[in-house]
Design a protein around this motif. Structure first.
Motif, PDB file in Angstrom:
ATOM      1  N   VAL A 139      17.703  -8.823  81.927  1.00 24.66           N
ATOM      2  CA  VAL A 139      17.884  -8.002  80.744  1.00 24.66           C
ATOM      3  C   VAL A 139      18.890  -7.988  79.786  1.00 24.66           C
ATOM      4  N   GLN A 140      18.506  -7.731  78.561  1.00 24.35           N
ATOM      5  CA  GLN A 140      19.726  -7.732  77.489  1.00 24.35           C
ATOM      6  C   GLN A 140      19.770  -6.241  77.112  1.00 24.35           C
ATOM      7  N   GLU A 141      20.899  -5.609  76.715  1.00 27.06           N
ATOM      8  CA  GLU A 141      21.177  -4.528  76.265  1.00 27.06           C
ATOM      9  C   GLU A 141      22.129  -4.774  75.132  1.00 27.06           C
ATOM     10  N   PHE A 142      22.073  -3.856  74.117  1.00 30.15           N
ATOM     11  CA  PHE A 142      22.735  -4.308  72.686  1.00 30.15           C
ATOM     12  C   PHE A 142      23.676  -3.077  72.356  1.00 30.15           C
ATOM     13  N   PHE A 143      24.871  -3.658  72.165  1.00 28.91           N
ATOM     14  CA  PHE A 143      25.772  -2.651  71.295  1.00 28.91           C
ATOM     15  C   PHE A 143      25.889  -2.953  69.805  1.00 28.91           C
ATOM     16  N   SER A 144      25.307  -2.303  69.068  1.00 26.19           N
ATOM     17  CA  SER A 144      25.092  -2.414  67.750  1.00 26.19           C
ATOM     18  C   SER A 144      25.874  -1.732  66.570  1.00 26.19           C
ATOM     19  N   GLU A 145      27.069  -1.224  66.786  1.00 27.62           N
ATOM     20  CA  GLU A 145      27.849  -0.654  66.070  1.00 27.62           C
ATOM     21  C   GLU A 145      28.589  -1.312  65.126  1.00 27.62           C
ATOM     22  N   HIS A 146      28.776  -2.571  65.140  1.00 28.85           N
ATOM     23  CA  HIS A 146      29.402  -3.420  64.078  1.00 28.85           C
ATOM     24  C   HIS A 146      28.231  -3.930  63.065  1.00 28.85           C
ATOM     25  N   PHE A 147      28.998  -4.021  61.798  1.00 25.61           N
ATOM     26  CA  PHE A 147      28.212  -4.768  60.609  1.00 25.61           C
ATOM     27  C   PHE A 147      28.519  -6.186  60.387  1.00 25.61           C
ATOM     28  N   GLY A 148      29.686  -6.688  60.585  1.00 22.85           N
ATOM     29  CA  GLY A 148      29.857  -8.020  60.258  1.00 22.85           C
ATOM     30  C   GLY A 148      29.702  -8.739  61.516  1.00 22.85           C
ATOM     31  N   HIS A 149      30.146 -10.196  61.491  1.00 22.39           N
ATOM     32  CA  HIS A 149      30.233 -11.245  62.453  1.00 22.39           C
ATOM     33  C   HIS A 149      31.258 -10.820  63.570  1.00 22.39           C
ATOM     34  N   VAL A 150      30.797 -10.428  64.765  1.00 14.98           N
ATOM     35  CA  VAL A 150      31.751 -10.122  65.798  1.00 14.98           C
ATOM     36  C   VAL A 150      32.323 -11.103  66.321  1.00 14.98           C
ATOM     37  N   THR A 151      33.745 -11.161  66.135  1.00 17.76           N
ATOM     38  CA  THR A 151      34.580 -12.298  66.206  1.00 17.76           C
ATOM     39  C   THR A 151      35.254 -12.371  67.752  1.00 17.76           C
ATOM     40  N   SER A 152      35.545 -11.270  68.293  1.00 17.31           N
ATOM     41  CA  SER A 152      36.332 -11.198  69.509  1.00 17.31           C
ATOM     42  C   SER A 152      36.065  -9.997  70.358  1.00 17.31           C
ATOM     43  N   ILE A 153      36.050 -10.192  71.517  1.00 10.57           N
ATOM     44  CA  ILE A 153      35.858  -9.128  72.538  1.00 10.57           C
ATOM     45  C   ILE A 153      36.953  -9.124  73.581  1.00 10.57           C
ATOM     46  N   ASP A 154      37.455  -8.048  74.199  1.00  8.70           N
ATOM     47  CA  ASP A 154      38.201  -8.141  75.570  1.00  8.70           C
ATOM     48  C   ASP A 154      37.962  -6.833  76.338  1.00  8.70           C
ATOM     49  N   ILE A 155      38.037  -6.916  77.646  1.00  3.27           N
ATOM     50  CA  ILE A 155      37.460  -5.893  78.715  1.00  3.27           C
ATOM     51  C   ILE A 155      38.702  -5.434  79.353  1.00  3.27           C
ATOM     52  N   PHE A 156      38.827  -4.249  79.883  1.00  2.08           N
ATOM     53  CA  PHE A 156      39.670  -3.565  80.652  1.00  2.08           C
ATOM     54  C   PHE A 156      39.284  -2.516  81.543  1.00  2.08           C
ATOM     55  N   ARG A 157      39.541  -2.274  82.793  1.00  2.00           N
ATOM     56  CA  ARG A 157      39.234  -1.474  83.553  1.00  2.00           C
ATOM     57  C   ARG A 157      40.330  -0.338  83.703  1.00  2.00           C
ATOM     58  N   PHE A 158      39.873   0.898  83.350  1.00  2.00           N
ATOM     59  CA  PHE A 158      40.951   1.969  83.288  1.00  2.00           C
ATOM     60  C   PHE A 158      40.777   2.906  84.592  1.00  2.00           C
ATOM     61  N   ASP A 159      41.659   3.354  84.906  1.00  2.00           N
ATOM     62  CA  ASP A 159      41.707   4.212  86.212  1.00  2.00           C
ATOM     63  C   ASP A 159      41.195   5.725  85.861  1.00  2.00           C
ATOM     64  N   ASP A 160      41.135   6.226  84.584  1.00  3.27           N
ATOM     65  CA  ASP A 160      40.588   7.401  84.249  1.00  3.27           C
ATOM     66  C   ASP A 160      39.373   7.538  83.960  1.00  3.27           C
ATOM     67  N   HIS A 161      38.944   8.565  83.369  1.00  2.31           N
ATOM     68  CA  HIS A 161      37.406   8.775  83.077  1.00  2.31           C
ATOM     69  C   HIS A 161      37.129   7.823  82.217  1.00  2.31           C
ATOM     70  N   THR A 162      37.729   6.855  81.616  1.00  2.08           N
ATOM     71  CA  THR A 162      37.343   5.923  80.435  1.00  2.08           C
ATOM     72  C   THR A 162      36.455   4.764  81.104  1.00  2.08           C
ATOM     73  N   GLY A 163      37.016   4.416  82.410  1.00  2.00           N
ATOM     74  CA  GLY A 163      36.159   3.491  83.290  1.00  2.00           C
ATOM     75  C   GLY A 163      36.356   2.065  82.550  1.00  2.00           C
ATOM     76  N   GLU A 164      35.279   1.290  82.708  1.00  4.92           N
ATOM     77  CA  GLU A 164      35.430   0.038  82.364  1.00  4.92           C
ATOM     78  C   GLU A 164      35.146  -0.092  80.703  1.00  4.92           C
ATOM     79  N   ALA A 165      35.913  -0.351  79.940  1.00  4.94           N
ATOM     80  CA  ALA A 165      35.623  -0.546  78.425  1.00  4.94           C
ATOM     81  C   ALA A 165      35.839  -1.977  77.746  1.00  4.94           C
ATOM     82  N   ILE A 166      35.284  -2.024  76.767  1.00  3.76           N
ATOM     83  CA  ILE A 166      35.246  -3.146  76.011  1.00  3.76           C
ATOM     84  C   ILE A 166      35.871  -2.843  74.597  1.00  3.76           C
TER      85      ILE A 166
END
Length: 990
Positions: A314-341
């Protein structure tokens, strides 16, 4: 306390002993404690100390030991007796000076000096100890300087007095002396704060910090064979001119009579993104989530790839950018944020988003300060900061953001050097950027800014370009263009790993969590080789991902190592997974097509699509399983492809390259669809790149458009595919071709064409040019020409979006005999109109996904799947069509306009102004369906406020005409829509 301007110029004899890493300075101190019998050091003791602590690092030959130590001893014995055998140098002055001119961070230097003079190990400095520390540091530094400054002891003593007074450990007096503070002490924290805030002490530390030790930093070697991976793509693709003017009068004269104020209702079919083939390459990272999900950018979207509970991919999509997505990074937070990119894109409308991996919605988004967007970003070790470097940024800008507050915490610029990679180090207080050199920034205190230092190579001096950087624990590693890995201690390069002879290092990735059971660092190379290292940076394993026909196809441009030892690799637009200890577990989890230039849908098999790439690769796709059915490689750059209506043959156009600037032998070929390696025919018609190819519906005619502005028409019914005509008349490269037939009998007799400069022309199959009026009764077999009478309102609507948008491709499809047209724009969006789009204020549905010019759109033979490609992101997007029920017609007075606010983003009074006078009564059904889809509802009347001044008419609008028997349909909505199902391909760095 010495020179305050510029950086210190050091005596030549001291060069081997400056910019030492922190560990060696500590070893040097330990050697002094073990060897020295008192506070003074003899020449013999200095020699022994150097041999114990520095000989291996400095690679001093046995014959040179005496020379090195004698020179160093003479510098510190400048004011002593001439007979060095009887001379002594101050051991504390010696250690303090080596510390000051070392490669240690400033906070490490301050702490080292405090510990050195804390004779009682009480964690406090007395007045005498503090005075001695200041005197020894200043005096020793002056002895190594080429331009020493005389320092009065009274001034140094007064600075020591100020340290006690400012820290509040004693009462301030106007004429205090050191002796008056004999019973007071200074803590380590107070000493640190005074050292960085006192002008004299700070100037001394800064003056001898970041010293160039005689090896002048030079520009890196030529990058003609390899460019470090980062997003520096230019805006490529055809740039259509703004074609607007008095041609509208002629088009109205040629069109069927119709009230331009009449309303065309929204299309009856919409789109939903179903699948994306490929990903953005050339610098973007693919990474693992905590649950084993895979995240990677494709076009202007970030995709989440995972296996559902029923075993489906399955593919799901994050589509809030308008331009060419150039970079992503991931981090696991201990608070309510949880895992975020955190993700970033490029362009004028670039933004940084931080979003949850669970609900795929952003919690924070803001615009970066970089001029053209972001090339690379990464989280800090605590996750509270984001580090970014600019894309195509002439200012070579660097930014540090407190992303929760949406504030810019720090900015810096490196003039005259490209930036390739960046990373935070072991804490939020330090980060590094690599380019022609390696640069380090250190944050000394909460109320101070980051301080810049150059990386020091010392004996490992290099002129190489550093292509990537990573931090594993307290150790920084960089990869270079020669294929070597450099190990850094602080800002000093302390170790060089062997050259791996596998081409430049393209990527480095180190896990945030240390684990002795699995590798801690992985490196990928330009030749497709991966190296795995343990925590001690010892090579654990090496393997080659694949052997590819060309070097560019072998390059690994993304690598990620998760906590369990599973490796995610990106090569040739595909994504592979493998466990580090089992090469047999290698699996391709996502297929793409690098540098895709064209594609075609099988006219008989709804689920088959063929794509052609600039690297000579042909891939036949299954749109249901999203897999590659067959693959072939041709030793040439491919530019366009087309299926024969019978489905048994495929026509391919070739492109020129730097190594093949002229297509003198072969410019096109026809192959078998059942065997992609079987060539039915090959020949040459143009010496320049073929831009488009197309078969007539009866399969008898094959036409190629060329970059030389000509159209080449071949006869397919005879052996050798003879060239029957060459149509000349355009002034720029051909963009689109459509065949047309006479009403009776219905045989292919004409073709129409568009060029990049906005020309629209009509031809017979003999290459004779026709007038637009003569084509009023021609039945066109397809609608791929964007400059035609039925596209007039579509051009106006897309132009109203802003950002210089224009239509770059289109395709007609007829679900349930209700014709619609799908258009692609220069801003990467797709629009669905009712065909023909001639109403002055048409409704249309808009979808975003691609990150550049949508170069081609094609519809499956059963009108259920729409495919689109974009050269910039090199992805194939697969959309599925969805039926939309708009309800029955009624007067607009019964509408609740406030319901449209959630759909359009406009206020209710604004919606009332832009909506036509007659719209469906049952709007709740429409709103419910619109809310479940990923498009925006637009109407162009809000943009048509003032009549524009007339300008020169555009050529193509003078040369198009509707059929004479066209009957406009009023009051009918299109009854089908599309929904994206899959995207195949990924973006590459052009």
């Amino acid at each position: 306390m010495g020179q305050t301007l510029g950086k210190a110029q050091i005596e030549l004899d001291a060069f081997p002993f400056i910019n030492l890493p922190a560990s060696l300075v500590l070893d040097l101190r330990q050697a002094v404690y073990e060897v020295a019998e008192g506070y003074g050091l003899t020449l013999i003791e200095v020699k022994e100390i150097v041999c114990i602590s520095l000989r291996e690092y400095l690679h001093i030959p046995e014959s040179k030991i005496d020379e090195y130590t004698q020179a160093l001893f003479d510098l510190f014995n400048a004011n002593g007796p001439l007979d060095t055998k009887e001379s002594l140098i101050d051991s504390f002055e010696f250690l303090a000076t080596i510390c000051i001119v070392s490669g240690m961070r400033l906070d490490e230097k301050i702490n080292f000096i405090f510990d050195l003079f804390d004779f009682s190990d009480a964690g406090q400095l007395t007045a005498n100890e503090l005075t001695l520390a200041f005197r020894a540091s200043a005096a020793g530094a002056m002895k190594l300087s080429l331009s020493p400054t005389s320092i009065e002891a009274d001034k140094i003593d007064q600075i020591a007095v100020e340290a006690f007074e400012i820290s509040g450990t004693s009462k301030s007096t106007e004429f205090s002396t050191v002796t008056q503070h004999e019973n007071t002490t200074l803590s380590k924290e107070n000493f640190f704060q005074f050292a960085i805030n006192c002008r004299e002490t700070w100037n001394l530390l800064d003056h001898y910090d970041d010293i160039v030790n005689g090896v002048v930093a030079r520009k890196g070697q030529s990058l003609t064979e390899f460019t470090p991976l980062r997003f520096c793509t230019s805006d490529v693709g055809p740039k259509l001119k703004d074609l607007d003017g008095p041609w509208r009068d002629q088009i109205r004269f040629l069109k069927p009579n119709q009230d331009e104020t009449s309303v065309q209702k929204p299309p009856s079919r919409g789109l939903s993104l179903g699948w994306v083939y490929g990903r953005n390459t050339g610098g973007s990272q693919a990474l693992y989530g905590e649950g084993g999900e895979i995240f990677y950018p494709a076009g202007s979207m970030i995709l989440k790839l995972y296996t559902s509970s029923d075993g489906k991919i399955v593919q799901e999509f994050f589509s809030e950018h308008f331009g060419h997505v150039t970079s992503i990074d991931i981090f696991r937070f201990d608070d309510h944020t949880g895992e975020a990119i955190a993700s970033a894109d490029s362009g004028k409308d670039a933004k940084i988003c931080v979003w949850s991996t669970q609900n795929m919605r952003s919690s924070v988004s803001f615009k970066p300060f970089h001029q053209h967007g972001v090339s690379k970003l990464c989280f800090s070790p605590s996750g509270s900061l984001l580090l970014t470097i600019g894309k195509n940024d002439v200012l070579y800008s660097i930014g540090v953001y407190d992303w929760r507050k949406r504030t810019l915490a720090f900015t810096s610029r490196l003039i005259g050097t490209d930036l390739y990679d960046c990373s935070f180090l072991e804490s939020d207080d330090s980060f590094s950027v690599c380019s022609d050199e390696v640069f380090f920034w250190t944050h000394l205190s909460s109320d101070s800014s980051y301080k810049l230092n150059r990386g020091v190579f010392n004996r490992l001096s290099s002129t190489e370009v550093m292509t990537c950087i990573a931090c594993t624990g307290s150790v920084v590693v960089t990869g270079s263009i020669s294929g070597r890995i450099w190990v850094w201690e602080g800002r000093v390069c302390s170790k060089l790993l062997e050259a791996f002879n596998s081409g430049p290092i393209t990527r480095l990735h180190a896990r945030r969590e240390s684990n002795d059971d699995v590798p801690n660092l992985c490196a990928s190379t330009h030749d497709g080789v991966i190296y795995l290292f343990n925590r001690k940076l010892e090579l654990q394993s090496r393997f080659c991902l694949h052997s590819r026909p060309s070097e560019k196809d072998r390059m690994i441009d993304s690598i990620f190592l998760d906590k369990s030892g599973k490796i995610l690799m990106g090569q040739n637009s595909n994504l592979y997974t493998m466990t580090y200890c089992d090469e047999q577990s290698l699996t391709c989890v996502m297929h793409g097509h690098l540098d895709v230039t064209g594609f075609a849908v099988n006219p008989l098999e709804n689920e088959q699509v063929i794509s052609a790439g600039k690297n000579g690769t042909l891939k036949l796709w299954d749109a249901i399983t999203h897999s590659v059915l067959r693959e072939s490689h041709i030793d040439a750059a491919l530019s366009c492809v087309a299926f024969k209506p019978s489905g048994d043959q495929i026509a391919i156009g070739l492109a020129t390259t730097e190594s093949r600037p002229n297509l003198a032998k072969n410019s096109y070929m026809v192959i078998s669809s059942s065997d992609l390696n079987k060539v039915v025919h090959s020949g040459c018609n143009s010496h320049q790149t073929l831009t488009v190819c197309k078969y007539s519906n009866d399969g008898k005619i094959l036409a190629f458009g060329s970059y030389d502005s000509s159209i080449y028409i071949h006869l397919c019914t005879e052996k050798g595919f003879p060239l029957i005509a060459k149509a000349r008349g355009h002034s720029s490269p051909i963009m689109n071709i459509d065949f047309g037939s006479e009403p009776n009998p219905t045989t292919t007799a004409f073709l129409r064409s568009n060029s990049e400069s906005g020309e629209a022309m009509f031809w017979t199959l003999k290459g004779k040019r026709q007038t637009p009026l003569s084509q009023r009764d021609t039945k066109w077999e397809s609608q791929t020409c964007t400059f035609s009478w039925c596209m007039e309102a579509a051009h106006d609507s897309v132009k109203g979006i802003g950002r210089g948008a224009s239509i770059t491709s289109c395709c007609q499809y007829c679900p349930e005999n209700k014709p619609l047209i799908v258009t692609g724009s220069s801003c990467g969006r797709l629009q669905v109109f009712v065909h023909p789009a001639i109403s002055k204020h048409p409704f249309y549905l808009e979808y975003k996904g691609h990150s550049g010019n949508v170069s081609d759109i094609q519809v499956s033979c059963n009108n259920t799947i729409v495919h689109s490609i974009c050269h910039e992101d090199s992805c194939i997007f697969q959309w599925k069509t969805l039926h939309l029920d708009w309800g029955e017609d009624n007067e607009s007075s019964t509408l609740d306009y406030s319901k449209f606010e959630s759909i359009t983003g406009r206020k209710s009074h604004e919606v009332r102004e832009v909506l036509p006078e007659s719209v469906p009564e049952d709007t709740q059904t429409m709103i419910n369906q619109l809310s479940s889809l990923d498009f925006d509802l637009f109407d162009t009347t809000a943009n048509v406020v003032k009549p524009k001044p007339k300008s020169r008419p555009k050529p193509w609008k003078r040369q198009i005409a509707p059929p004479s028997d066209y009957l406009p349909t009023e009051g009918h909505h299109p009854d089908s829509t599309m929904s994206m199902e899959r995207v195949q391909g990924y973006s590459g760095n052009k």
